[in-house]
Every structure is written in C-alpha cells, then in structure tokens.
Design an enzyme around this catalytic site. Sequence first.
Site, PDB file in Angstrom:
ATOM      1  CG  PHE A  10     -38.862  -3.287  19.988  1.00 52.48           C
ATOM      2  CD1 PHE A  10     -39.415  -3.283  21.251  1.00 52.48           C
ATOM      3  CD2 PHE A  10     -38.931  -2.133  19.227  1.00 52.48           C
ATOM      4  CE1 PHE A  10     -40.025  -2.154  21.763  1.00 52.48           C
ATOM      5  CE2 PHE A  10     -39.539  -0.991  19.726  1.00 52.48           C
ATOM      6  CZ  PHE A  10     -40.079  -1.000  20.995  1.00 52.48           C
ATOM      7  CB  ILE A  57     -31.445  -6.130  26.229  1.00 52.11           C
ATOM      8  CG1 ILE A  57     -32.891  -6.499  25.837  1.00 52.11           C
ATOM      9  CG2 ILE A  57     -30.957  -4.917  25.434  1.00 52.11           C
ATOM     10  CD1 ILE A  57     -33.914  -5.410  26.146  1.00 52.11           C
ATOM     11  CG  HIS A  64     -28.707  -2.061  21.999  1.00 50.44           C
ATOM     12  ND1 HIS A  64     -29.178  -2.783  20.919  1.00 50.44           N
ATOM     13  CD2 HIS A  64     -28.106  -0.960  21.479  1.00 50.44           C
ATOM     14  CE1 HIS A  64     -28.877  -2.136  19.801  1.00 50.44           C
ATOM     15  NE2 HIS A  64     -28.223  -1.039  20.110  1.00 50.44           N
TER      16      HIS A  64
END
EC number: 2.3.1.286
Length: 245
Positions: free
Chosen positions: A35, A107, A123
């Site tokens: 991320f 994810i 998640h």
Amino acid sequence: MSANVSQLNKIISESNNIVFFTGAGVSVASGIPDFRSMGGLFDEISKDGYEPEYLLSINHLEDNPQNFVNFYRKRLLLADKQPNNVHYYIEKLERQGKSSGVITQNIDGLHHDAGSRNIDELHGSLAKFYCTECTRTYSKNEIISDDIGFCRCGGVVRPDIVLYGEMLNEQTVFSAISKFQEADTLVVLGSSLVVNPAAYLTTHFKGRHFVIINKDATPYDDNATLVINEDMTHVISELEKLEEI
C-alpha cells in the site's frame, strides 16, 4: 543451504498442525506493490491532496462515491498477477494435512487462486464486490470486463475488503484466533507484524514453534523460535529442495 533453512525443515517435519500468517511481502513477490509503494499513489496524493489512508476509507466512499470507484478501479484491480511459490507451498501443506490453513492480511485473493481452501482473509478480498444498497454481489471478473462501478439499483459497488474506518469481520477474527490457539507451529511470511489488530492476533498462538520469515525485523522477533531475514521465495525454494532429499 543455510542453517536457518535446515532448522526450518526440521520444524516443519516435526509439526502436525501448522498455521501460516501472511502479509504484504508475499504479495510483493507476485508483483503486487504494498500500500505504501503502489507505484504512482503518492503522485496522486500530491495532485489531489488526499492521504493514502483516506483513499481506501469508508469516508472516501461516502464523501465521493465516483472518486472512490475510480481509485479502486485504477489501483486495485490487478488482473495479471499470479500466485508464487510461497502461495503454492502453503496450499501443499494444507492438502497434505500438515496445516490447518492460512490467515492473511492480503486482499488480492492469491491464496485462493493457488488452491488453498482454509483461508481467513482478515482484511477481506478483491475476489468479491457488492452493492452498498441492494447487496447484490459481483465477481472481480464482472467488475473488470463489464466496467461496473455502480449497481443497476444505483448503489455503489465496492470491494468486499475492510476499509479504513471499518472493523474486521468478527467471524473471521474468531476463526483466526481458533487456528492460532490450536496450532503447534506458526509460520509468519512477509509481514512486518506492525499492523494491528491483525498482527496482535498472533499473540493467541501458544504452540511450540514460532517462525518469522521477513526481510526486515519485526516487533515479535524476540519471541520467535526462528527468524529468517531473507527473501521468502528463496527460502521456500531451498526448503522444498531439502524435502526432496
């Protein structure tokens, strides 16, 4: 062949109920940026003035649904990424009855693509999307091929992931805790163990062997039986060579 891999091989061979805990490093090995380094994300922040956490937050979805849809379609729908040898090794041990499954912070759905069946996705997963109004579900393939961002009812179609500002799924958390409590060995792969509450769940593990395989140090290294600060795909390759001997 390093002494660390030999020790890991011994731990795996002696274990009967291994649980794996995977983080962003496993996805990075498949070419999926984490991320904080998504490739252009921070350019987008400087251009639009958004913090990275906001872009993947429930507030963003509610404040500006179209912008939220544009963001996840541009940044999250990585259709060309495939599982790597870490994903397949985890699936193999589950299939052999050596592992009770995998708990993941990721994810991307690559554990499922590799064949794992007993997966706790803390998640959520980009394999599934749903309408925030009528709850109709969509697959990732539908979202990509049909260019879907909004449902026929007019509601926003969002990925079935835990956004910033949302709680983890209670049932998934309980399932993960149960795995940790029942396992005799915990193997952490590619996680810095700093993202809570996911990382804190590992404290429920009370088994014999706690293994951490991560390029960088983690806050839990002092509690581990074995810490390997090497590339995990290389470690797994070497481990499988040992198993063939």
